[in-house]
Design an enzyme around this catalytic site. Sequence first.
Site, mmCIF file in Angstrom:
data_model
loop_
_atom_site.group_PDB
_atom_site.id
_atom_site.type_symbol
_atom_site.label_atom_id
_atom_site.label_comp_id
_atom_site.label_asym_id
_atom_site.label_seq_id
_atom_site.Cartn_x
_atom_site.Cartn_y
_atom_site.Cartn_z
ATOM 1 N N GLU A 293 4.169 -7.317 3.510
ATOM 2 C CA GLU A 293 5.434 -7.664 2.865
ATOM 3 C C GLU A 293 5.208 -8.473 1.583
ATOM 4 O O GLU A 293 5.914 -8.300 0.601
ATOM 5 C CB GLU A 293 6.362 -8.434 3.826
ATOM 6 C CG GLU A 293 7.011 -7.565 4.878
ATOM 7 C CD GLU A 293 7.892 -6.453 4.302
ATOM 8 O OE1 GLU A 293 8.396 -6.601 3.176
ATOM 9 O OE2 GLU A 293 8.045 -5.420 4.978
ATOM 10 N N TYR B 2 14.226 -12.715 1.760
ATOM 11 C CA TYR B 2 13.942 -11.309 2.075
ATOM 12 C C TYR B 2 12.736 -11.207 3.022
ATOM 13 O O TYR B 2 12.792 -10.527 4.051
ATOM 14 C CB TYR B 2 13.680 -10.473 0.800
ATOM 15 C CG TYR B 2 13.037 -9.166 1.193
ATOM 16 C CD1 TYR B 2 13.791 -8.152 1.757
ATOM 17 C CD2 TYR B 2 11.650 -8.998 1.112
ATOM 18 C CE1 TYR B 2 13.208 -6.980 2.214
ATOM 19 C CE2 TYR B 2 11.047 -7.833 1.567
ATOM 20 C CZ TYR B 2 11.836 -6.829 2.120
ATOM 21 O OH TYR B 2 11.248 -5.690 2.588
ATOM 22 N N ASP C 93 16.402 -5.086 0.710
ATOM 23 C CA ASP C 93 15.568 -4.883 -0.482
ATOM 24 C C ASP C 93 16.250 -3.851 -1.378
ATOM 25 O O ASP C 93 17.392 -3.446 -1.105
ATOM 26 C CB ASP C 93 14.144 -4.453 -0.076
ATOM 27 C CG ASP C 93 14.098 -3.035 0.476
ATOM 28 O OD1 ASP C 93 15.179 -2.445 0.719
ATOM 29 O OD2 ASP C 93 12.987 -2.510 0.661
#
Length: 353
Positions: free
Chosen positions: A45, A128, A146
Amino acid sequence: MRETVKPTDLLRWYDANARELPWRVAPADRLAGTTPDPYHVWLSEIMLQQTTVVTVKAYFLNFLQRWPTIADLAAAQDADVMAEWAGLGYYARARNLLKCARVVTKEHGGQFPKTEKELLRLPGIGPYTAAAIGAIAFDRPTTVLDGNVERVMARLYRVADPLPAAKETLRTHAAGLTPRNRTGDYAQAVMDLGATVCTPRNPVCGLCPWRSGCRGYHKKDAQSYPRKLPKKAKPVRFGVAYVLIRDDGSVLLERRPDKGLLGGMLGWPGSEWAETPIDSPPPAPADWQELSEEVRHTFTHFHLRLQVHVARATKEIPHHRGEFLARNRYRPADLPTVMRKVWNLAQPALEEE
Ligand code: SF4
């Protein structure tokens, strides 16, 4: 009559169409009880922020081979990690990656915390990423938003407000669809749908499991969403870079300050990057040659034009900036992309000299 949008339809599609990614546990394995390694989820990520899946795959595998566990990464030398990250860009991510690995190892016994609140306290983890780790690694009911998810939501609900103002509306829609079960698979399924079917141009609605409930599809204007404000033109900045090579093959490099653009990375000594061309004294007295071609590179907020000067020198040359790095320790791949471009331009000229 238009049908409602159901998470179960998307999960069924995901079970058959999930992308195979090196950090992902396939849906069938997950349903059979295999859980993802939070270290893999976190590392991927962080790498995927502002970077494409195709680029990240190789970096991810290299990192895992070199540092198989978070404790291995926490114990790594800073310079080794920065060198391995070279070319991925957004170098603050690499510095925070190390900080985070050390905090998780020292303060959490090598285990990532599970809640968004605790994850948000870790270096380099924003809303996020906390939501993505919470969902993908721990199946928590977080809302992951996203660019892919924003696009899908904007089209499903024909959200007329432009981004970024529309973000909260899109988040509300995304939260409303998030199921209680299989939240990790669901989060990855929406991202996959955006990346492979609901693509920015020419969405393949014929393959979409949400087609029957999609307002954009029914109105035949899906591609015009999400609406965006016109982008401002990027300014241009100018700078100078000096490439000095000694007769023994060593090259003069300097580590950039930790804070700021390309922070902590190796680079060629040079000037500040300013809005107008500026002079900057060379790092050593030598017979400098200015190359006729310049290096151009685009960062998120500006275009850079670098004038490149090259010189060869003897081993005894005094210098007031940087350090000479022996040729057998110098790997252009350890440099950030813009500095590698400088080397690619300078090397042929130096060989001609
Ligand atoms: Fe996107 Fe088309 Fe699916 Fe709507 S139907 S979500 S526009 S791919």
